[in-house]
Design an enzyme around this catalytic site. Structure first.
Site, PDB file in Angstrom:
ATOM      1  N   SER A 242      -5.585   3.373  -0.877  1.00 17.22           N
ATOM      2  CA  SER A 242      -4.864   2.057  -1.474  1.00 17.22           C
ATOM      3  C   SER A 242      -5.218   1.119  -0.342  1.00 17.22           C
ATOM      4  O   SER A 242      -5.869   1.107   0.546  1.00 17.22           O
ATOM      5  CB  SER A 242      -3.884   2.303  -2.274  1.00 17.22           C
ATOM      6  OG  SER A 242      -3.831   0.685  -3.201  1.00 17.22           O
TER       7      SER A 242
ATOM      8  N   ASP B  31      -3.815   4.473   9.806  1.00 20.86           N
ATOM      9  CA  ASP B  31      -5.591   4.047   9.541  1.00 20.86           C
ATOM     10  C   ASP B  31      -7.152   3.457   8.387  1.00 20.86           C
ATOM     11  O   ASP B  31      -6.783   3.524   7.290  1.00 20.86           O
ATOM     12  CB  ASP B  31      -6.465   5.681   9.656  1.00 20.86           C
ATOM     13  CG  ASP B  31      -5.777   6.740  11.026  1.00 20.86           C
ATOM     14  OD1 ASP B  31      -5.949   5.771  11.515  1.00 20.86           O
ATOM     15  OD2 ASP B  31      -6.749   7.531  11.211  1.00 20.86           O
TER      16      ASP B  31
ATOM     17  N   HIS C 279       2.604   2.758   8.864  1.00 22.03           N
ATOM     18  CA  HIS C 279       4.271   3.540   9.378  1.00 22.03           C
ATOM     19  C   HIS C 279       4.044   2.000  10.198  1.00 22.03           C
ATOM     20  O   HIS C 279       3.734   0.633   9.824  1.00 22.03           O
ATOM     21  CB  HIS C 279       3.145   3.945  11.428  1.00 22.03           C
ATOM     22  CG  HIS C 279       2.988   5.238  10.233  1.00 22.03           C
ATOM     23  ND1 HIS C 279       3.576   6.236  11.556  1.00 22.03           N
ATOM     24  CD2 HIS C 279       2.246   6.222   9.813  1.00 22.03           C
ATOM     25  CE1 HIS C 279       3.440   7.848  11.003  1.00 22.03           C
ATOM     26  NE2 HIS C 279       2.551   7.432   9.767  1.00 22.03           N
TER      27      HIS C 279
END
Length: 287
Positions: A253, A90, A147
């Protein structure tokens, strides 16, 4: 405060010391104070807690536990088309496009080299020159586990020491070579469509960068580049399926993906400044 002053203060601030202090505080169990900070953070950044496996702020004993909270099962379905590369996080698209003459676009008027990003390894950088890149910025409100965008086998991991500037859009537009000067962890994977890099970039107040196979990579930090090689076959090979968790940030980050020439085309939904959602189409394997 003016933008110039904000940038100037970053050059003067002892960023490593500040970040390590923040990391210690974020991992401390402080009871009601921890809960109060978490509730403030949720309100300040409009964090969507209904998606969390445990949505109760009082359930998290440390701020870091809250920050790397798991999502409930099914919250991020992974696109199951074998020709689709899915978003690894995300985030928000900062920049994307071709790696031209070995250079990546950081922001308008700023470029930096793939070789510098990858820790100075010219041979490794050569695998991606002429390919494609995408830079994804994770804001404080985002889910902070990263992921895999595709099935892959881990080939190499490189820790690159560096500074800890903020990586928000203002800093990206004003600090030269930002992503090639900040501390980072470079992960190199082999896929069915060629090599892929997934780079986890540190920043101010990012207490640690972790991977699922090495646990905490930083801190501690050191002055030298460190490289780990992994077997590509046998019992100790490290393989991932698309959508599996591979790493996490303890505070927000940036993730940068590099792809080899003629290996992928970005999905038509990709635009600078557009939010991304883990598991949705990121790119397509070139036919």
């Amino acid at each position: 405060m003016s933008d110039n002053l904000k940038i100037g203060l970053q050059y003067l601030t002892p960023k490593h010391a500040l970040t390590r202090l923040a990391g210690k505080l974020a991992s401390a169990k402080m009871g009601w104070l921890t809960t109060a900070v978490i509730k403030w953070f949720i309100k300040q950044y409009n964090v969507e807690m209904s998606e969390a496996k445990n949505p109760d702020p009082e359930a998290y004993s440390t701020f870091n536990n809250f920050f790397v909270r798991e999502l409930e099962d099914g919250a991020r379905p992974i696109n199951d088309d074998e020709n689709v590369i899915s978003h690894p996080a995300d985030a928000c698209v900062s920049q994307f496009g071709p790696i031209t003459d070995g250079q990546l676009v950081q922001a308008k008027g700023h470029v930096y080299s793939a070789q510098e990003l990858l820790g100075g390894d010219a041979e490794l950088a050569e695998e991606f020159i002429g390919g494609e890149f995408a830079t994804l910025y994770l804001s404080p409100r985002d889910y902070h586990r990263v992921h895999m965008p595709c099935d892959a086998t881990l080939r190499k991991m490189v820790y690159v020491p560096g500074d800890l500037f903020s990586v928000n859009p203002l800093t990206a537009e004003n600090v030269p070579n930002l992503f090639a000067r900040n501390e980072r962890v470079v992960c190199i994977f082999d896929t069915e469509f060629g090599p892929m890099a997934q780079v986890l970039v540190g920043a101010t107040i990012v207490g640690s960068i972790e991977t699922t196979w090495a646990d905490t990579v930083t801190p501690p930090t050191g002055p030298a580049v460190k490289t780990w090689h992994y077997p590509l076959s046998g019992d100790d090979v490290i393989c991932f399926k698309k959508g599996e968790e591979m790493g996490r940030f303890k505070l927000g980050s940036t993730v940068i993906n590099l792809f080899a020439p003629n290996s992928i085309t970005f999905d038509e939904s990709m635009k600078n400044g557009v939010p991304t959602r883990l598991g949705t189409p990121f790119a397509h394997i070139a036919k």
